[in-house]
Scaffold this motif. Sequence first.
Motif, short mmCIF file in Angstrom:
data_model
loop_
_atom_site.label_atom_id
_atom_site.label_comp_id
_atom_site.label_asym_id
_atom_site.label_seq_id
_atom_site.Cartn_x
_atom_site.Cartn_y
_atom_site.Cartn_z
N LEU A 297 -13.03 -26.56 10.08
CA LEU A 297 -13.53 -25.20 10.34
C LEU A 297 -12.58 -24.48 11.28
CD1 LEU A 297 -15.70 -22.98 10.22
CD2 LEU A 297 -16.82 -24.10 12.16
N SER A 298 -12.15 -23.29 10.85
CA SER A 298 -11.41 -22.37 11.71
C SER A 298 -12.24 -21.11 11.82
CB SER A 298 -10.03 -22.05 11.12
OG SER A 298 -9.35 -21.09 11.90
N THR A 299 -12.64 -20.74 13.05
CA THR A 299 -13.56 -19.61 13.22
C THR A 299 -13.26 -18.87 14.51
OG1 THR A 299 -15.90 -18.99 13.19
CG2 THR A 299 -15.32 -21.00 14.39
N ARG A 300 -13.70 -17.63 14.58
CA ARG A 300 -13.58 -16.79 15.78
C ARG A 300 -12.14 -16.77 16.32
NH1 ARG A 300 -18.44 -19.37 18.00
NH2 ARG A 300 -17.24 -19.91 19.84
N GLY A 301 -11.20 -16.47 15.43
CA GLY A 301 -9.82 -16.34 15.87
C GLY A 301 -9.03 -17.62 15.90
N GLY A 302 -9.57 -18.72 15.41
CA GLY A 302 -8.80 -19.96 15.34
C GLY A 302 -7.65 -19.84 14.36
N ALA A 303 -6.61 -20.68 14.52
CA ALA A 303 -5.44 -20.61 13.65
C ALA A 303 -4.78 -21.98 13.54
CB ALA A 303 -4.45 -19.58 14.17
N PRO A 304 -5.40 -22.94 12.87
CA PRO A 304 -4.79 -24.26 12.74
C PRO A 304 -3.74 -24.32 11.64
CG PRO A 304 -6.88 -24.22 11.60
CD PRO A 304 -6.73 -22.87 12.25
N ARG A 305 -2.89 -25.36 11.72
CA ARG A 305 -1.93 -25.68 10.68
C ARG A 305 -2.25 -27.10 10.21
NH1 ARG A 305 0.05 -23.52 15.07
NH2 ARG A 305 0.57 -25.57 15.93
N VAL A 306 -2.67 -27.22 8.95
CA VAL A 306 -3.17 -28.49 8.44
C VAL A 306 -2.28 -28.94 7.28
CG1 VAL A 306 -5.14 -29.65 7.39
CG2 VAL A 306 -5.51 -27.88 9.12
N THR A 307 -1.76 -30.16 7.37
CA THR A 307 -0.86 -30.69 6.36
C THR A 307 -1.25 -32.12 5.99
OG1 THR A 307 0.95 -29.35 7.27
CG2 THR A 307 1.55 -31.14 5.78
N GLY A 308 -1.30 -32.38 4.69
CA GLY A 308 -1.50 -33.75 4.23
C GLY A 308 -2.85 -34.35 4.58
N CYS A 309 -3.89 -33.54 4.68
CA CYS A 309 -5.20 -34.05 5.06
C CYS A 309 -6.07 -34.30 3.83
CB CYS A 309 -5.90 -33.08 6.02
SG CYS A 309 -5.14 -33.05 7.66
N ARG A 310 -7.02 -35.22 4.00
CA ARG A 310 -7.92 -35.60 2.91
C ARG A 310 -9.36 -35.40 3.37
NH1 ARG A 310 -4.02 -38.70 3.94
NH2 ARG A 310 -5.25 -40.07 5.30
N VAL A 311 -10.14 -34.76 2.48
CA VAL A 311 -11.55 -34.49 2.76
C VAL A 311 -12.36 -35.13 1.65
CG1 VAL A 311 -13.32 -32.73 2.99
CG2 VAL A 311 -11.04 -32.35 3.95
N ALA A 312 -13.36 -35.94 2.01
CA ALA A 312 -14.20 -36.60 1.01
C ALA A 312 -15.64 -36.64 1.50
CB ALA A 312 -13.70 -38.01 0.73
N GLY A 313 -16.57 -36.30 0.61
CA GLY A 313 -17.98 -36.32 0.96
C GLY A 313 -18.36 -35.22 1.93
N GLY A 314 -19.64 -34.95 2.04
CA GLY A 314 -20.09 -33.90 2.95
C GLY A 314 -20.45 -32.63 2.22
N ASN A 315 -20.51 -31.54 2.96
CA ASN A 315 -20.98 -30.26 2.43
C ASN A 315 -19.83 -29.34 2.04
OD1 ASN A 315 -22.67 -28.12 1.78
ND2 ASN A 315 -22.76 -27.38 3.88
N VAL A 316 -19.17 -28.71 3.01
CA VAL A 316 -18.07 -27.77 2.77
C VAL A 316 -16.76 -28.43 3.20
CG1 VAL A 316 -17.10 -25.53 3.40
CG2 VAL A 316 -19.56 -25.77 3.04
N GLY A 317 -15.71 -28.21 2.44
CA GLY A 317 -14.42 -28.81 2.77
C GLY A 317 -13.69 -28.09 3.88
N ILE A 318 -13.10 -26.94 3.58
CA ILE A 318 -12.36 -26.15 4.56
C ILE A 318 -12.98 -24.76 4.59
CG2 ILE A 318 -10.12 -25.14 5.15
CD1 ILE A 318 -8.81 -27.48 3.66
#
Length: 589
Positions: A297-318
């Motif tokens: 989650l990036s919110t309220r002015g956040g600014a991440p840099r995400v590389t090579g990540c894996r998301v499995a299971g759960g509700n919302v991904g990015i």
Amino acid sequence: MVKRYVVAPHGGRGTHPDIGSALRAATARGRAARVEIAPGHYEERLSVRGEIELAALGDAGSVVVSVPRGTVLDVSGTAVVRGLVLVGRETGAGVVDCHAGSLTLDRVTVRAHDGVCAHARPGTSLTLTDSEFRYGRTLFAGAAGLVERCRFTDAADNAVAVIENAQVLIRDSRFDGSAIHGVRVSDARAHLVGCEVTGAGQAAVMADTRAELTVEGCVVAATHMAGVAFIEQSRGSVHGTRVTDAENGILVASGADPVVRACVFADCRDTGIHVQDTGRGTFEECEITGAGNVAVLSTRGGAPRVTGCRVAGGNVGIAVTDKARGHFIRVDVRDLTGVALRVWDESKAVFAQVRVERCPFGLETRGNGGTTAELTDARIVDFDMAAVAAVGQSRVTLRGVSAERGLLGFGAAEEAQLHVHGSEVSAVSTGGALAFGTSRFVARDLTVTGAESYGLCGTGSAYLDVADSRFEDCAATGVRCDDACGGRLADCSVTGATGVAVQHNGRVGLVGLRTSLPVREITEPPAPPTIVNHYHGPVFVEAVHSAQLAWNNTHVIQQQAARNDGNGRNEHDDRSDRNNQSDQDGVGR
């Protein structure tokens, strides 16, 4: 040569009855000394000056030193304490207080009821090895520190606090049940290696106020808030660390900018990676599984840099929401109950080299015209609803996107804009692309194959601008334009054995269309006849001819006169004298 002093409460030749007397003798001599203490319970306050070692003669824990309240061990010099148990109450200074010099606690147990276990003051050095600290915090304030193989249990606030430009290395230690943080680093530097933190009341490991924190190979579990948190312009790195059962796996906020590599955030109750309030951060090769709400989650002015990540299971991904930003490269998202990629509310996100599998939605955008998303070199397969859905006034650009096996490929609704370049949709149960409302759909080099209904459909007042595109083997219609949908199709081809190439409303220009299938224009049905209803008038149950009607008059006088028509028959002349008269054609009714 080190002078040896022995403390034995029951006396003996050459012994001291208490620890204090031995320390005074050693200090008076002014040389290095070793004070050996027989097992027992000593109620006294210890003051160490000079180079002195205090050691239990029996097993570790056989010597207990306590006072009702205040400091138990006060050090100004070079001191080593081995195997003692130090117990104090109501001490703000600390059960152990290192005023000057250096202090080493080895196999020592410190219990601080309502106070501080150990306090290393500015300019001092505190080394803790194989020791245990209960109830109170251990404070490094402007000091140097080394902590190895220690255990910190049930601290009333922070188990270890590193503040005021202190520098501390913590290895292979465990922190359980801290009321606030397991480790807090504030305006200081700390390095954690191989540690385990559980049951913290707030963030398990916290860096604030421009701190520098490095976390390597650690385990964080069952914390009430974040596993690791960087706030207030803090820096540092997290590598090879696993966080489970936390509210947030890692939290980055208020200008902090850590580097996070090869970490696992599993079964977090809210988010795995959480960036907000102008936080940044670089996240590489991380894995987020089973997040309760949002994996990243990036919110309220956040600014991440995400590389090579894996998301499995759960509700919302990015999810990028509330005026946030984000760059996401080489991301794998699968097996979610909600959307894989979400961009809402004036946020901006760039996705590249993304793979999405078995999620209801691939990319979803919503918000005003400041909401934008770019998706490049992506494959979205086995989606329940839509691979891409843009609504509101959001703007989406797709380049090299493949959508396969789902309900709808690409969709734009309301006032959204969807721009598609070099992309393809195949094996969808409804259609390849859909635009409705007043949305705008622009496509170049789009290929739709094997749609069970239509290749492209525009309805409402949507606008289509499609060129150099192909619609192959669409079961019903290659392109369908309904209602007030307008636009143009240029240099497109529609192929297949059945169905209609283009079914349009006459508002879409067809330029250079290549097809062997029929093209049909939808004709609008004639307008229905106008029906005028008059209420409060007479009711006729049979046909009436040559009738003159008047109503809504307050007074009517009818006269009848008879005259001969020349054939022996009387003809009646009806005249009406009316107040509030109405014309016979109904005016004034």
